[in-house]
Design an enzyme around this catalytic site. Structure first.
Site, PDB file in Angstrom:
ATOM      1  N   ARG A  99      19.100  32.696 -74.213  1.00  0.00           N
ATOM      2  CA  ARG A  99      20.193  33.319 -73.484  1.00  0.00           C
ATOM      3  C   ARG A  99      19.952  34.801 -73.207  1.00  0.00           C
ATOM      4  O   ARG A  99      20.196  35.293 -72.091  1.00  0.00           O
ATOM      5  CB  ARG A  99      21.507  33.154 -74.259  1.00  0.00           C
ATOM      6  CG  ARG A  99      22.755  33.695 -73.572  1.00  0.00           C
ATOM      7  CD  ARG A  99      23.123  32.888 -72.343  1.00  0.00           C
ATOM      8  NE  ARG A  99      22.483  33.354 -71.113  1.00  0.00           N
ATOM      9  CZ  ARG A  99      22.215  32.588 -70.071  1.00  0.00           C
ATOM     10  NH1 ARG A  99      22.488  31.301 -70.097  1.00  0.00           N
ATOM     11  NH2 ARG A  99      21.643  33.081 -69.000  1.00  0.00           N
ATOM     12  N   LYS A 134      26.414  54.592 -61.843  1.00  0.00           N
ATOM     13  CA  LYS A 134      27.351  53.486 -62.070  1.00  0.00           C
ATOM     14  C   LYS A 134      26.577  52.274 -62.600  1.00  0.00           C
ATOM     15  O   LYS A 134      26.398  51.258 -61.930  1.00  0.00           O
ATOM     16  CB  LYS A 134      28.091  53.150 -60.780  1.00  0.00           C
ATOM     17  CG  LYS A 134      28.962  54.307 -60.279  1.00  0.00           C
ATOM     18  CD  LYS A 134      29.578  54.020 -58.920  1.00  0.00           C
ATOM     19  CE  LYS A 134      30.392  55.202 -58.427  1.00  0.00           C
ATOM     20  NZ  LYS A 134      30.936  54.996 -57.065  1.00  0.00           N
ATOM     21  N   LYS A 166      30.420  68.002 -57.769  1.00  0.00           N
ATOM     22  CA  LYS A 166      31.346  67.082 -57.120  1.00  0.00           C
ATOM     23  C   LYS A 166      32.720  67.723 -56.934  1.00  0.00           C
ATOM     24  O   LYS A 166      32.930  68.891 -57.275  1.00  0.00           O
ATOM     25  CB  LYS A 166      31.427  65.783 -57.931  1.00  0.00           C
ATOM     26  CG  LYS A 166      30.072  65.062 -58.000  1.00  0.00           C
ATOM     27  CD  LYS A 166      30.120  63.795 -58.794  1.00  0.00           C
ATOM     28  CE  LYS A 166      30.841  62.675 -58.064  1.00  0.00           C
ATOM     29  NZ  LYS A 166      30.089  62.228 -56.861  1.00  0.00           N
ATOM     30  N   GLU A 196      28.629  68.101 -53.225  1.00  0.00           N
ATOM     31  CA  GLU A 196      29.360  67.098 -52.442  1.00  0.00           C
ATOM     32  C   GLU A 196      30.316  67.792 -51.481  1.00  0.00           C
ATOM     33  O   GLU A 196      31.029  68.721 -51.866  1.00  0.00           O
ATOM     34  CB  GLU A 196      30.143  66.197 -53.409  1.00  0.00           C
ATOM     35  CG  GLU A 196      31.060  65.191 -52.753  1.00  0.00           C
ATOM     36  CD  GLU A 196      31.859  64.410 -53.795  1.00  0.00           C
ATOM     37  OE1 GLU A 196      31.255  63.605 -54.509  1.00  0.00           O
ATOM     38  OE2 GLU A 196      33.073  64.648 -53.879  1.00  0.00           O
ATOM     39  N   ASP A 217      30.273  62.958 -48.377  1.00  0.00           N
ATOM     40  CA  ASP A 217      31.135  61.986 -49.042  1.00  0.00           C
ATOM     41  C   ASP A 217      32.101  61.319 -48.084  1.00  0.00           C
ATOM     42  O   ASP A 217      32.978  61.971 -47.508  1.00  0.00           O
ATOM     43  CB  ASP A 217      31.915  62.678 -50.171  1.00  0.00           C
ATOM     44  CG  ASP A 217      32.746  61.698 -50.984  1.00  0.00           C
ATOM     45  OD1 ASP A 217      32.263  60.578 -51.239  1.00  0.00           O
ATOM     46  OD2 ASP A 217      33.882  62.052 -51.359  1.00  0.00           O
TER      47      ASP A 217
END
Length: 279
Positions: A99, A134, A166, A196, A217
């Site tokens: 697995r 992410k 950001k 950004e 963005d």
């Protein structure tokens, strides 16, 4: 191939401990201790393979006497029904490692396959497909490796190896110019500064402040084209937000340098791969 085998072994051991715990009860009750089996790992849909090192490591940690024979390598394009590897050893060992070996192989191959598809959609342009942070906690190195296998490129690995200012940084710093100026003043000369922006006015402010790269963005296509014209090569341009299979070709055609795609890792579909014992 992953170079850090010590780190990989620790990740695989953790996954096996979570799965096996104090022992594989079903196998201990039903499979004779000395039984030996041969199994074939095969793919059930077309794709790009990644994660062979992790799959082999899973069996090796369970039982170093298990033999793992590779038929394909990471980066190979495979077709439905194709055999990827043959595994031989004690039946209980194969069942215990199955697995976790498949989990790594399916997940990383899914990322490589999706990345390869996105890369194919921007073919003929200068745009590079890049990943994001992410990623699955604890598996970032593996998932970013799979992106590279699929033909994509890695963005910064973490918060420590790249400056990316950001929206929340900009608010806290008091504006684009303040944030970029402070970063340029404090960062070593070897470290590039990216910021950004959401508007063309912010883009101009970023360029005038000396930003090395600018992340556009969630801009629409026409605004992105204007951003490329305004920048005129003074900084690397990265497009982000709203990137999917339907939009990436149009985004690439604007002339941006990079297109970051969070979906490569945060919502990818695992490739269907199975392991079957031979009778």
């Amino acid at each position: 191939m992953l170079s850090d085998t010590i780190w990989l072994r620790a990740v695989v051991e953790s996954a096996l401990k979570e799965d096996i715990g104090t022992g594989d009860i079903t196998s201990m009750l039903t499979v004779p201790e000395q039984a030996v089996s041969r199994a074939v790992i095969s793919v059930r849909e077309d794709g790009v393979i990644a994660g062979m090192d992790a799959a082999e490591m899973a069996f090796s940690v369970v039982d170093p006497h298990v033999r793992f024979e590779r038929i394909v390598s990471d980066g190979d394009r495979v077709s439905r029904g194709q055999a990827l590897a043959v595994v031989e050893g004690r039946s209980r060992s194969l069942l215990a490692g199955e697995r976790i070996a498949l989990n790594f192989l399916q997940r990383l191959s899914g990322i490589a396959t999706k990345t390869a598809y996105f890369v194919s959609l921007v073919e003929g342009t200068k745009a590079k497909v890049v990943d994001t942070r992410k990623t699955t906690p604890g598996l970032r190195a593996l998932e970013k490796y799979a992106v590279r296998v699929g033909g994509g490129y890695n963005h910064r690995f973490g918060l420590y190896d790249g400056v990316l200012i950001k929206d929340n940084h900009i608010i806290a710093a008091g504006g684009v110019r303040n944030a970029v100026t402070a970063a340029k003043a404090g960062a070593p000369h070897t470290l590039k500064v990216e910021v950004e922006v959401r508007t063309l006015d912010e883009l101009t402010e970023a360029l005038d402040s000396g930003a090395d790269a600018v992340l556009l963005d969630n801009m629409d296509i026409e605004t992105m084209r204007q951003a490329v014209e305004i920048t005129a090569g003074r900084a690397v341009l990265e497009a982000s937000g709203g990137v999917n299979e339907q939009t990436i070709a149009d985004i690439a055609a604007t002339g941006v340098d990079l297109i970051s795609v969070g979906a490569l890792t945060h919502s990818v579909k695992s490739l269907d791969i199975g392991l079957d014992f031979e009778k």
